[in-house]
Write a protein that holds these residues in place. Structure first.
Motif, PDB file in Angstrom:
ATOM      1  N   THR A   1       0.239   4.253   0.484  1.00  0.00           N
ATOM      2  CA  THR A   1      -0.130   5.279   1.473  1.00  0.00           C
ATOM      3  C   THR A   1       0.385   4.954   2.865  1.00  0.00           C
ATOM      4  O   THR A   1       0.342   5.790   3.756  1.00  0.00           O
ATOM      5  CB  THR A   1      -1.665   5.440   1.548  1.00  0.00           C
ATOM      6  N   VAL A   2       0.898   3.741   3.062  1.00  0.00           N
ATOM      7  CA  VAL A   2       1.421   3.336   4.369  1.00  0.00           C
ATOM      8  C   VAL A   2       2.926   3.555   4.370  1.00  0.00           C
ATOM      9  O   VAL A   2       3.634   3.005   3.524  1.00  0.00           O
ATOM     10  CB  VAL A   2       1.098   1.850   4.658  1.00  0.00           C
TER      11      VAL A   2
ATOM     12  N   ASP B   1       0.861  -1.186   0.000  1.00  0.00           N
ATOM     13  CA  ASP B   1       0.000   0.000   0.000  1.00  0.00           C
ATOM     14  C   ASP B   1       0.897   1.235   0.000  1.00  0.00           C
ATOM     15  O   ASP B   1       1.650   1.459   0.950  1.00  0.00           O
ATOM     16  CB  ASP B   1      -0.895  -0.013   1.240  1.00  0.00           C
TER      17      ASP B   1
END
Length: 144
Positions: A113-114, A111
């Protein structure tokens, strides 16, 4: 020679003795959840199987190397969802199990966004520390 009634009663008795689970054909689903970047297993990924109406049928977790298995699925159609911390969730549509065994391996993408944990840089050893240590040892032990 047996009469038709005796044959029917024998068949009915045998049918009653067979557990309901054996009458419904079950499917074994197994596979591996892995990181798409390096193909390492993703442990503790959650694999959910939902029926065609979206109701949860079963939920299992992948093991240490990303492997999972369940043997309690009836043959039929399902939706599959896979989620793991730090990875993008996977939603698969219209999976139909037709036989006794099925294998589904799924690659997960990190991911974006992590934030990822960066490993601290290793301290470089001072090449002169060994020499200086040897000089100090020689001096203390009466050398020079």
């Amino acid at each position: 020679m047996k009469s038709a009634v005796q044959i029917c009663l024998s068949t009915l008795l045998i049918a009653l003795l067979i557990p309901v689970e054996m009458m419904a054909q079950l499917c074994v689903l197994k596979g591996r959840i892995y990181n798409a970047e390096d193909r390492s297993g993703v442990r503790l990924a959650t694999i959910q199987l939902l029926d065609e109406q979206g109701a949860l049928i079963t939920s299992i977790s992948s093991g240490f190397n990303g492997f999972y298995e369940t043997d309690s699925l009836e043959i039929g159609g399902y939706y599959l969802k896979v989620a793991a911390a730090g990875f993008v969730q996977v939603d698969m549509q219209a999976i139909r199990f037709m036989g006794e065994k099925a294998q589904i391996d799924i690659a997960l993408v990190k991911d974006p966004t992590v934030p990822t944990e960066e490993k601290p840089a290793k301290k470089k050893k001072n090449p002169f520390a060994g020499i200086l240590g040897g000089v100090i040892k020689s001096y203390v032990s009466g050398g020079f």
